[in-house]
Design a protein around this motif. Structure first.
Motif, short mmCIF file in Angstrom:
data_model
loop_
_atom_site.label_atom_id
_atom_site.label_comp_id
_atom_site.label_asym_id
_atom_site.label_seq_id
_atom_site.Cartn_x
_atom_site.Cartn_y
_atom_site.Cartn_z
N ALA A 1 -3.87 5.80 -0.98
CA ALA A 1 -4.94 6.71 -1.37
C ALA A 1 -6.22 5.94 -1.67
O ALA A 1 -7.31 6.37 -1.28
CB ALA A 1 -4.51 7.52 -2.60
N SER A 2 -6.08 4.78 -2.31
CA SER A 2 -7.28 4.01 -2.66
C SER A 2 -7.94 3.42 -1.41
O SER A 2 -9.07 2.98 -1.46
CB SER A 2 -6.94 2.91 -3.65
N MET A 3 -7.22 3.40 -0.29
CA MET A 3 -7.83 2.93 0.96
C MET A 3 -8.22 4.08 1.88
O MET A 3 -8.43 3.89 3.07
CB MET A 3 -6.89 1.96 1.67
N GLY A 4 -8.26 5.28 1.32
CA GLY A 4 -8.83 6.39 2.07
C GLY A 4 -7.84 7.29 2.77
O GLY A 4 -8.24 8.12 3.58
N LEU B 1 2.54 0.50 1.66
CA LEU B 1 2.09 -0.29 0.51
C LEU B 1 2.22 0.50 -0.79
O LEU B 1 1.97 -0.03 -1.86
CB LEU B 1 0.63 -0.70 0.67
N ASN C 1 1.40 2.61 8.08
CA ASN C 1 1.32 1.24 7.58
C ASN C 1 0.82 1.23 6.14
O ASN C 1 1.39 0.57 5.27
CB ASN C 1 0.34 0.41 8.42
N LEU C 2 -0.27 1.97 5.90
CA LEU C 2 -0.88 1.98 4.57
C LEU C 2 0.07 2.60 3.55
O LEU C 2 0.19 2.13 2.43
CB LEU C 2 -2.20 2.74 4.59
N PHE D 1 4.75 -6.70 5.48
CA PHE D 1 3.62 -7.16 6.28
C PHE D 1 3.23 -8.59 5.93
O PHE D 1 3.50 -9.07 4.84
CB PHE D 1 2.42 -6.24 6.06
N LYS E 1 -12.01 10.97 0.72
CA LYS E 1 -11.16 9.82 0.40
C LYS E 1 -11.67 8.55 1.08
O LYS E 1 -11.67 7.47 0.50
CB LYS E 1 -9.72 10.10 0.85
N ASP F 1 -0.34 5.16 -4.07
CA ASP F 1 -1.60 4.90 -4.77
C ASP F 1 -2.49 3.96 -3.96
O ASP F 1 -3.69 4.18 -3.82
CB ASP F 1 -1.35 4.28 -6.15
N MET F 2 -1.88 2.90 -3.43
CA MET F 2 -2.66 1.95 -2.64
C MET F 2 -3.22 2.64 -1.40
O MET F 2 -4.38 2.46 -1.05
CB MET F 2 -1.79 0.76 -2.21
N ALA G 1 -13.19 5.18 -0.59
CA ALA G 1 -12.54 3.88 -0.37
C ALA G 1 -13.54 2.80 0.04
O ALA G 1 -13.25 1.62 -0.04
CB ALA G 1 -11.45 4.02 0.69
#
Lengths: 316, 288
Positions: free
Chosen positions: A212-215, A206, A202-203, B93, B73, A209-210, B77
């Motif tokens: 990765a920025s969410m972990g 997006l 799902n992530l 989404f 990571k 980069d997005m 975040a």
């Protein structure tokens, strides 16, 4: 899940000799009933239906994963040439006289990895996201694979030729129950791993980069998913040849129904893909007056028009 | 006080072409820090490096006094949220789904959200004025709404630091104002440190506590608004004369282009390349 169960029962019931649903039930769960029916169901139809369900689930998941990772709604193991590469490996394995599991399977896996690498390097880096580059390189890889397959076939002169050709076009018959069980044991862990990664997919949708920025460890997740998917697909290819477009039809059907969340899509593709393949196999056995046709014919006849439809919709 | 984020000698190169050269900067906690600069000066690269998205840059960055290389990571975040420039034109989404994804650094293996996560997401959507749109797919939102959805998603990460790459680009005046007051409100309410890349010097001057002027990958000016928004500094950096006066609307400076001179400067430098490298395909020598 109910749909899958219904499709499987139907698959057990219908065939060159139709067996009533009651008899199917009796043969499956009691020892009573006609010995011929028992044999047909346990030796021929049950393995076939189970294999169809496994193959359908695998190919649908394969499509789903490729579509998420490559961010390309038209990606699918068959269209990308991953299946073709696996087929080359498998044929080499068969010609070398290896056993289906693990010999041919390993050769198929190597073949699919080789094409995966080829496709990724052709459309590498940011160009990966460009729909046309990816599809065109898939088409070219596929054309090349077909050529190699034809070359290998023309080199084969013995009785194996007919088997190989029929297998190539998608053949679910002639697997003993034990082999189907082994295939299931190989594939189930893959299904679980993909389900665990469903939120990460799902992530990734997006953008990397997005994500990765969410972990998300983008590299690790992407590589794991691509390799696992190639492995699953090559396993099914080495079992029953090239069955295309399942990974296109099933995920898109469920996206329309349940939305884009992979935590829901992954289980849907496993069960729904299984049901879809069982029904396709049913048609393949039932439509021709004599004998049966390869499953790949049915799935391509449904899938290819849908592909064109999707392409048209994307261009608008 | 320990700074929110700092870099020492940050250098980034793409295929041996240096993009950022030896940048050292410090951003205080709770500051609104705005990065400005001409096109191609490396602003986006800088903000990506600060967000931990450029692996080779991690060793130059410290967050809250700790080296960035020490963070996983997921842990990173929870500290830093990143809002990229105009994302989501093909995002399938819904707003709620995207905003909830901001919770992912806090979720378990399968990424299943709990009631707390839903509450935080609802709050973030309400704060960003998106509650009424929560079930709409992101690709069907307007540009301004889409950006606000990304901000709400970033808020859900409950970061100490929010990095934004041109969040007001491609927005009309009303939506620019709305975006900036949303960010100012976030800073006031939660004390989140904000670092933003902006093309709009006037908008930046209105809200920034500290500014950085980046030219060709190097710091040309850094400090409070009046240090950076200075006619001599800006004219030099952008290669065109500008006029700076006190804004009639508040205690901040306001920049105006000096129209005629820009045209003259362009004419005089024709066909030589402009100050920020120039665009070779516009060079008439190539056509003859």
């Amino acid at each position: 899940m109910l749909v899958l169960a219904a499709a499987m029962v139907l698959g057990l019931s219908i065939g060159s000799s139709t067996i009533g649903l009651k008899t199917v039930w009796a043969s499956l769960f009691t020892s009573a009933g006609d010995a011929t029916h028992q044999a047909i169901i346990w030796k021929i139809r049950l393995p076939r239906v189970l294999l169809a369900a496994l193959v359908g689930a695998t190919l649908s998941l394969g499509g789903l994963v490729f579509q998420a990772i490559l961010k390309n709604p038209l990606a699918e193991p068959y269209i990308l040439g991953i299946s073709g590469g696996a087929a080359i490996g498998a044929i080499i394995g068969i010609i070398m006289g290896l056993s289906r599991i693990p010999g041919v399977g390993i050769m198929a896996f190597l073949g699919s990895l080789a094409t995966l690498l080829l496709i990724l390097s052709i459309s590498s880096g940011s160009a990966l996201l460009i729909r046309d580059t990816l599809l065109l390189s898939g088409v070219m890889v596929n054309a090349f694979c077909t050529a190699v397959i034809m070359f290998l076939l023309s080199m084969t002169q013995d009785s194996r030729l007919h088997t190989i050709i029929f297998w190539l076009m998608g053949d679910l018959s002639a697997s003993p129950l034990s082999q189907v069980g082994l295939t299931a044991a190989i594939l189930f862990p893959c299904f679980v791993i993909i389900f665990v990664y469903s939120h990460q997919m799902n992530l990734l949708l997006l953008g990397s980069d997005m994500a990765a920025s969410m972990g998300v460890s983008v590299r690790r997740v992407t590589l794991t998913l691509l390799v696992i998917t190639s492995f699953m697909v090559s396993t099914t290819v080495s079992q029953c040849g090239l069955i295309g477009f399942v990974g296109l039809v099933v995920p898109h059907l469920f996206r329309l129904g349940v939305g884009p969340d992979h935590r829901i899509l992954v289980p849907c593709c496993i069960f729904g893909g299984g049901a879809y393949m069982v029904v396709c196999d049913l048609l393949a056995r039932w439509l021709p007056a004599h004998g049966e046709m390869p499953d790949g014919v049915i799935t391509a006849m449904i899938g290819a028009p849908l592909f064109i439809l999707l392409l048209r919709r994307l261009q608008r | 006080m320990i700074p929110a984020i700092e870099t020492t000698g940050l250098s980034v190169a793409y295929q041996k072409t240096p993009v950022l050269r030896d940048l050292s900067l410090t951003v205080k906690r709770g500051d609104f820090f705005v990065i400005i600069g001409p096109n191609g000066s490396g602003k986006t690269t800088l903000i990506k490096a600060l967000a931990g998205l450029i692996p080779s840059a991690e060793k130059f960055v410290r967050i809250g006094g700790h080296p960035m290389t020490g963070y996983s990571k997921r842990k990173l975040a929870r500290k830093i949220a990143y809002v990229a420039q105009s994302e989501g034109d093909d995002c399938p989404f819904t707003v709620r789904q995207v905003v909830l994804m901001g919770r992912s650094p806090y979720l378990g293996v399968l990424g299943m959200e709990g009631p707390t996560d839903f509450a935080i997401a609802d709050q973030a959507m309400a704060f960003s004025g998106l509650s009424a749109l929560s079930d709409r797919p992101v690709h069907r939102l307007s540009g301004g709404e889409r950006q606000r959805a990304q901000i709400a998603r970033a808020i859900c990460q409950q970061p100490d630091l929010m990095l934004l790459d041109e969040p007001t680009a491609a927005l009309d005046l009303f939506h620019q104002g709305r975006m900036m007051s949303l960010l100012a409100g976030l800073k006031a309410q939660t004390g989140t440190t904000l670092i933003m890349v902006s093309h709009d010097i006037n908008l930046a001057a209105m809200y920034a506590d500290q500014m950085l002027l980046l030219v060709k990958g190097q710091i040309t000016a850094m400090g409070d608004v009046n240090t950076v928004v200075n006619p001599a500094v800006l004219s030099e950096a952008y290669g065109c004369p500008v006029h700076v006066e006190k804004s009639p609307c508040g205690p901040w400076p306001q920049v105006s282009l000096m129209q005629e001179d820009v045209a003259m400067a362009d004419f005089r430098s024709f066909p030589k390349s402009g100050p920020s490298g120039g665009v070779p395909e516009n060079n008439p020598h190539h056509r003859y």
